[in-house]
Scaffold this motif. Structure first.
Motif, PDB file in Angstrom:
ATOM      1  N   VAL A  52      53.036  79.980  37.072  1.00 20.93           N
ATOM      2  CA  VAL A  52      53.373  78.733  36.403  1.00 20.93           C
ATOM      3  C   VAL A  52      54.860  78.451  36.610  1.00 20.93           C
ATOM      4  O   VAL A  52      55.697  79.332  36.444  1.00 20.93           O
ATOM      5  N   PHE A  53      55.162  77.222  37.000  1.00 23.85           N
ATOM      6  CA  PHE A  53      56.569  76.873  37.195  1.00 23.85           C
ATOM      7  C   PHE A  53      56.830  75.472  36.642  1.00 23.85           C
ATOM      8  O   PHE A  53      55.913  74.676  36.439  1.00 23.85           O
ATOM      9  N   ALA A  54      58.097  75.215  36.392  1.00 23.21           N
ATOM     10  CA  ALA A  54      58.524  73.898  35.920  1.00 23.21           C
ATOM     11  C   ALA A  54      59.333  73.223  37.012  1.00 23.21           C
ATOM     12  O   ALA A  54      60.103  73.875  37.727  1.00 23.21           O
ATOM     13  N   GLN A  55      59.161  71.925  37.135  1.00 23.08           N
ATOM     14  CA  GLN A  55      59.967  71.142  38.064  1.00 23.08           C
ATOM     15  C   GLN A  55      61.035  70.375  37.296  1.00 23.08           C
ATOM     16  O   GLN A  55      60.736  69.711  36.301  1.00 23.08           O
ATOM     17  N   LEU A  56      62.257  70.487  37.774  1.00 22.74           N
ATOM     18  CA  LEU A  56      63.380  69.797  37.154  1.00 22.74           C
ATOM     19  C   LEU A  56      63.923  68.765  38.133  1.00 22.74           C
ATOM     20  O   LEU A  56      64.372  69.118  39.229  1.00 22.74           O
ATOM     21  N   LEU A  57      63.845  67.513  37.743  1.00 20.34           N
ATOM     22  CA  LEU A  57      64.406  66.442  38.546  1.00 20.34           C
ATOM     23  C   LEU A  57      65.871  66.294  38.140  1.00 20.34           C
ATOM     24  O   LEU A  57      66.181  65.933  37.002  1.00 20.34           O
ATOM     25  N   ILE A  58      66.772  66.606  39.047  1.00 19.84           N
ATOM     26  CA  ILE A  58      68.197  66.672  38.732  1.00 19.84           C
ATOM     27  C   ILE A  58      68.886  65.355  39.077  1.00 19.84           C
ATOM     28  O   ILE A  58      68.738  64.839  40.194  1.00 19.84           O
ATOM     29  N   ASP A  59      69.610  64.829  38.103  1.00 17.75           N
ATOM     30  CA  ASP A  59      70.425  63.639  38.319  1.00 17.75           C
ATOM     31  C   ASP A  59      71.882  64.055  38.184  1.00 17.75           C
ATOM     32  O   ASP A  59      72.330  64.450  37.101  1.00 17.75           O
ATOM     33  N   LEU A  60      72.616  64.021  39.282  1.00 23.40           N
ATOM     34  CA  LEU A  60      74.022  64.423  39.287  1.00 23.40           C
ATOM     35  C   LEU A  60      74.901  63.224  38.962  1.00 23.40           C
ATOM     36  O   LEU A  60      74.766  62.165  39.578  1.00 23.40           O
ATOM     37  N   LYS A  61      75.775  63.386  37.991  1.00 21.60           N
ATOM     38  CA  LYS A  61      76.667  62.314  37.581  1.00 21.60           C
ATOM     39  C   LYS A  61      78.094  62.842  37.478  1.00 21.60           C
ATOM     40  O   LYS A  61      78.337  63.868  36.842  1.00 21.60           O
ATOM     41  N   SER A  62      79.022  62.133  38.084  1.00 26.19           N
ATOM     42  CA  SER A  62      80.427  62.517  37.922  1.00 26.19           C
ATOM     43  C   SER A  62      80.933  62.179  36.531  1.00 26.19           C
ATOM     44  O   SER A  62      81.830  62.829  35.998  1.00 26.19           O
ATOM     45  N   GLN A  63      80.313  61.163  35.907  1.00 29.73           N
ATOM     46  CA  GLN A  63      80.692  60.765  34.551  1.00 29.73           C
ATOM     47  C   GLN A  63      79.471  60.152  33.874  1.00 29.73           C
ATOM     48  O   GLN A  63      78.732  59.371  34.482  1.00 29.73           O
ATOM     49  N   VAL A  64      79.244  60.528  32.624  1.00 26.65           N
ATOM     50  CA  VAL A  64      78.087  60.033  31.886  1.00 26.65           C
ATOM     51  C   VAL A  64      78.570  59.399  30.591  1.00 26.65           C
ATOM     52  O   VAL A  64      79.239  60.041  29.790  1.00 26.65           O
ATOM     53  N   THR A  65      78.237  58.133  30.399  1.00 26.42           N
ATOM     54  CA  THR A  65      78.523  57.449  29.142  1.00 26.42           C
ATOM     55  C   THR A  65      77.195  57.008  28.530  1.00 26.42           C
ATOM     56  O   THR A  65      76.175  56.925  29.221  1.00 26.42           O
ATOM     57  N   PRO A  66      77.176  56.707  27.230  1.00 25.48           N
ATOM     58  CA  PRO A  66      75.936  56.205  26.633  1.00 25.48           C
ATOM     59  C   PRO A  66      75.373  54.985  27.347  1.00 25.48           C
ATOM     60  O   PRO A  66      74.155  54.832  27.449  1.00 25.48           O
ATOM     61  N   LYS A  67      76.249  54.113  27.844  1.00 23.94           N
ATOM     62  CA  LYS A  67      75.758  52.931  28.549  1.00 23.94           C
ATOM     63  C   LYS A  67      75.081  53.318  29.860  1.00 23.94           C
ATOM     64  O   LYS A  67      74.060  52.726  30.244  1.00 23.94           O
TER      65      LYS A  67
END
Length: 377
Positions: A52-67
């Motif tokens: 059993v394995f999990a897949q992680l879809l990775i979103d790389l962000k240099s900066q993350v704001t609530p917007k």
């Protein structure tokens, strides 16, 4: 971004330990599993020897704001859940603010930053990780000079006004009421909108997240560091001091004095009794001596039961309340002081916030013009 992914994968592997495998299945490319939307990486995580394995879809962000979360990540999350319900979206970034972390957790999005802030919750195989790293941005991630923040007296005036007065209103009205320049207010409002602390329709502010706003402002404060203070002793006890405060208020004595801290919070949030009496006085050099004489206080170096705080800004005297004949700070100022204060005060601040949230009508003004009339009267 390649370095961010490599360091993030390494950090995740260290957290899971040697009995787990973390494998990069794909790096930036068109992902068939995400409906043709671009992804930064796809990871597979599974225990050694397990099927059993999990897949992680990775979103790389240099900066993350609530917007960014609202406009970019939430649509992607909805799409991923429709197409691949067993794949989990995870954001990797150099640093994530506490507010961004809170929003990501509330939306069920995992995250990992390079300072140690990590949240991952996967049902199968069972993985639950929650760690805290830096609450403040590393120097390399701090805003460039000239970009407004919620630090400083000017920001404090704007925060107090936005919290105390319900919208709608325009930037020009806010600037005039807070005695600030319109360019400064406009820049700070833009920053607050990016954090989803205000919402605008056109040029009109229509909603303010005053709870989040006060919490964020308090994070830039330290009650006893931003206000110089003098320790005092009340020889006849607190009850006698309160009587002297009432007498002084009835007589209209100057300089102004207003109660804050635990004693102001007790009527609303009776979490405990006792603590130091904290009184704001004006920043004039002789104000503490004048007030001490009026109230019969003695200056001490240790064992003070009264603190006279020299107000860092006159905003602490705005929209004060009369409680049983004693002038007290506005509830929004009380929250800021408690959340940034020592000891049990932050818990008292949270209790005051809960009280305020129960019914805004009992403390929040309905418009800027109404507030100005009350202050002038």
């Amino acid at each position: 971004m390649g370095d961010l992914l490599a360091r993030g994968v390494e950090a995740l592997g260290d957290l899971l330990g040697p009995t787990w495998d973390v494998r990069v299945v794909s790096t930036p490319q068109e992902a068939a599993g995400a409906g043709g939307r671009r992804l930064d990486a796809l990871l597979e995580v599974h225990p050694e020897g397990g099927s059993v394995f999990a897949q992680l879809l990775i979103d790389l962000k240099s900066q993350v704001t609530p917007k960014v979360i609202e406009q970019q990540l939430l649509p992607k999350l909805d799409l991923v859940r429709q197409v691949t319900p067993h794949t989990h979206l995870v954001v990797m970034a150099p640093w994530l603010s506490p507010r961004s972390q809170e929003i990501l957790r509330d939306r069920g999005i995992g995250y990992l930053d390079l300072t140690g802030n990590v949240f991952l919750r996967i049902p199968r195989p069972a993985i639950v990780i929650s760690t805290e790293g830096d609450r403040r941005a590393p120097r390399s991630e701090q805003p460039r000079s000239g970009k407004p923040t919620l630090a400083g007296p000017k920001a404090g005036r704007l925060v107090r006004l936005l919290a105390d007065i319900a919208p709608p209103y325009r930037a020009g009205e806010v600037a005039a009421a807070a005695r600030l320049s319109l360019p400064y207010v406009s820049r700070l409002l833009d920053a607050l909108e990016e954090q989803l602390l205000i919402r605008r329709e056109g040029r009109v502010i229509v909603d303010v997240d005053w709870v989040g706003l006060l919490r964020l402002r308090a994070g830039h404060l330290s009650l006893l560091r931003h206000n110089s203070y003098v320790g005092m002793l009340s020889p006849n006890g607190t009850r006698h001091l309160m009587m002297r405060l009432r007498d002084r208020e009835r007589a209209g004595r100057e300089p102004r004095v207003t109660l804050t801290g635990s004693y102001a919070a007790h009527a609303i949030a009776p979490l405990a009794v006792g603590g130091q009496v904290m009184l704001y006085v004006s920043a004039d050099l002789d104000s503490t001596d004048t007030v001490a004489d009026d109230l019969g206080l003695l200056r001490v170096d240790e064992g003070a039961d009264v603190l006279l705080l020299r107000a860092y800004d006159e905003v602490v005297f705005e929209r004060n309340r009369d409680v049983d004949g004693i002038r007290q700070v506005a509830l929004s100022q009380l929250v800021l002081d408690c959340l940034s204060g020592p000891g049990r005060m932050p818990a008292e601040g949270e209790a005051v916030l809960n009280y305020m949230a129960e019914d805004e009508r009992i403390w929040r003004a309905s418009g800027i013009e109404h507030t100005q009339r009350v202050q002038e009267g």
